[in-house]
Design an enzyme around this catalytic site. Sequence first.
Site, PDB file in Angstrom:
ATOM      1  CB  CYS A 124      -0.971  -0.061   1.144  1.00  0.00           C
ATOM      2  SG  CYS A 124      -0.341   0.373   2.983  1.00  0.00           S
ATOM      3  CG  ASP A 526      -9.427  14.657 -37.413  1.00  0.00           C
ATOM      4  OD1 ASP A 526      -9.429  15.470 -37.976  1.00  0.00           O
ATOM      5  OD2 ASP A 526      -9.211  13.412 -37.781  1.00  0.00           O
TER       6      ASP A 526
END
Length: 828
Positions: A124, A526
């Site tokens: 962790c 695009d």
Amino acid sequence: MNNRNFAVAPSETKEQCSCCSSCHEVPEHIYQEQPEEISSSRAVYIIANMCCPVEEALIRKKLSGITEITEMKFNLMKRMLTIDHELTDTTCIEEALHSINMAPQPVSQSNESVSVFSVAGMCCPAEEGLIKTKLLPMTGVTGLEFNLMKRTMKVRHSPAALPEISKALHSLNMGAELINDNNEETNDLKAPETQWGKIAAAGILAVFSEIFELMHDWGSTPLGFDINNWSPWGVNVISYLPMILAVIAIILGGFSTYKKGWIAVKNMRLNINALMSVAVTGAAIIGQYPEAAMVMVLFNLSEVIEAKALDRARNAIKNLMALAPETITVLQEDGTWAEVDIREVAIGANVRVKPGERIGLDGVITDGHSAVNQAPITGESIPVEKSAGDTVFAGTINESGSFRFQVTAGATDSAIARIIHAVEEAQGSRAPIQRFIDIFAKYYTPAVFIAAFLIAVIPPILMGHEWIPSIYTALVILVIGCPCALVISTPVTIVSGLAAATKAGILIKGGIFLEQGRKLEWLALDKTGTITNGKPKQTDFVLTGSLDRTKAVSMAASIAGRSDHPVSRAIADNAKENNITLTDVRDFKAIPGRGVSGIINEQKWYLGNKNLIKEILKCPPELEEKIITLEKRGKTIVAFFNNAEVQVLFAVEDTVKNTSAQAISMLKKAGVKTLMLTGDNEHAAKAIAEQVGVDSFRSGLLPEDKLNVIKELGKSGKVGMVGDGINDAPALAKADIGFAMAAAGTDTAIETADVALMDDDLRKIPHFIKLSKASFGILVQNITFALGIKAVFFTLTLMGAATMWMAVLADVGASMLVIANGLRAMHK
């Protein structure tokens, strides 16, 4: 500006063109004709004061004026800048950096090593932070990269520093072992086995310690025996038995906690192990032995449960690798077929796949036909028809027919392997909220220590309270103040969100983009290859000059054939279909945003749009009228001409993807405004825009125009840009989130995009936004749960209504709650 870089390889730039204004253009100094071979050098710098995207943007802007720089790579964690260039001397780079107060420290790559360590005890961010504290200040260490999923760490360092690095890691007692160096592939590291026997034994001893303590308080057993007067050998056993059992339980179950806590304190870092060590020791000192033992047992049990739950999130990505089979059937030199380990199969090998089999490697079909389930790669629910010439990917499933394919990528370089690697790397790109929590926890833990100390000493000294109750209250504060649930709440949710996106065919390159997705206000798209299929067809041919039809088509197609642009390909393909003979072309050149040129029979010819016509020669009114007539029908017009007259007009038309209109509608429902960007003429752009329903469009754009549009939109909120990942590089780089149409995992899209859509389906973007919103909602819930539960128990503790074991159960409960809630993101 985001931490990413876009580059155009020399092999790609030479044959590209801008034969019409609908091209995917890039700035001229990046995208122009290149020589066959380019000698490129690399410079690497450590920049101590480059710590966030603000400095990165400043450096990019300053260095963008040096046209010989071909690529810049930033690593903010290591404060490292890597520059590929074509300069003979890097003085100008260093002077430019000095001018903006970014003092560069050159790093000799030949003198830099990369060592990979397996760290069994690193599960962790708490352990990650401890390692950073230990290693980063060391001489010779230039950077660290962590992979919590694999429990591995890369250390960049000078060769002489390796022994000291190994020694420092050994002192942290996390089971760190050197796997290899020089970036060789590493195997996944299994987490250390859980010692359930010790935990169970410690738990039983703690329970009996509590039982004997209660019996001592009652003064008799349930059968009426006066236990307090039972003193064999002249010793009152019941007085010491709870203490003895508790101490054994603490040693048995808490030795590793004490060891980790001491290491953390010794390295000037307070973490959960230090908190628990102090709390348990304090409880024992004031005589609360059974409670101290129970706290230690519960804490160790919670650590194990948390580790198992986090492994579930990690394995959601890691299990993807298991989708590819271990062996495949390969054609041998003698003509026979044999089962071969996929790691031993060479590129170019011929492989046979039977119905129902999983495909082991990436390749191109050479013979046969089948339907392939590509869900593991693209998230598509419907199998895709495949035949000769089509690409197949490792991990996908051959549904029906059999076929053969030629291997195009090794086991470690397949599409699915690159996806897994990209997601693993994405964990290092922390979301803003995750970085905030990490910083918060860094100061929060010492603050809890200080608060507990003040609670222990101020009431007795200033208010005359008794010492033992005050110390006990302070110890409860230490236990409930554990930041574990708070720290765990973010990574488990982010990893789960990344896993969910990957399963849906959306490759997200970092937690920062997963979080920003919910904030998108504008999405620029695009046109060619994004909204449309990108495979236009030639629909009209208008002869306007003195050349005969066959010769004009031959010459125009010869120039068009040198380009890979879709419009050029349409002209070249049409000529091929009509068996037109091509001719030689010399000095082929791209004219960004306008067209291309080349020399045929010692005369210069052009193939380009109306803007190029006007630049080279006067466009007669009657010709312009013909162009406008075709453009009003939504077609793209390309002219073939020399310095004297226009010979031919070609009309090319692209088709809209079946999913584009639905995707735009979904984006509108999500509250995102859409804008189509294209270099095409206004009439053609308007026809496509009306067909798919975008909010607005901009036509006739050059590369710098697209970039300026993104800058303009960025002033009013977060903006995303969708393109092909390379040719729309400037606009993609400037956008807050760059989406690449990844064409089922192409190298460039995966490497350069913030988010890659693995099957080029725009409907994935609304799904990404939905996932972003859901993940952020879960993050907010987790943080609220973690802090809310602590606030409640802080209040109960100050009121004298909470005990240490209750505090541990509350902390364990909070951790389990945020982990379980975070894992929900995998099912969004």
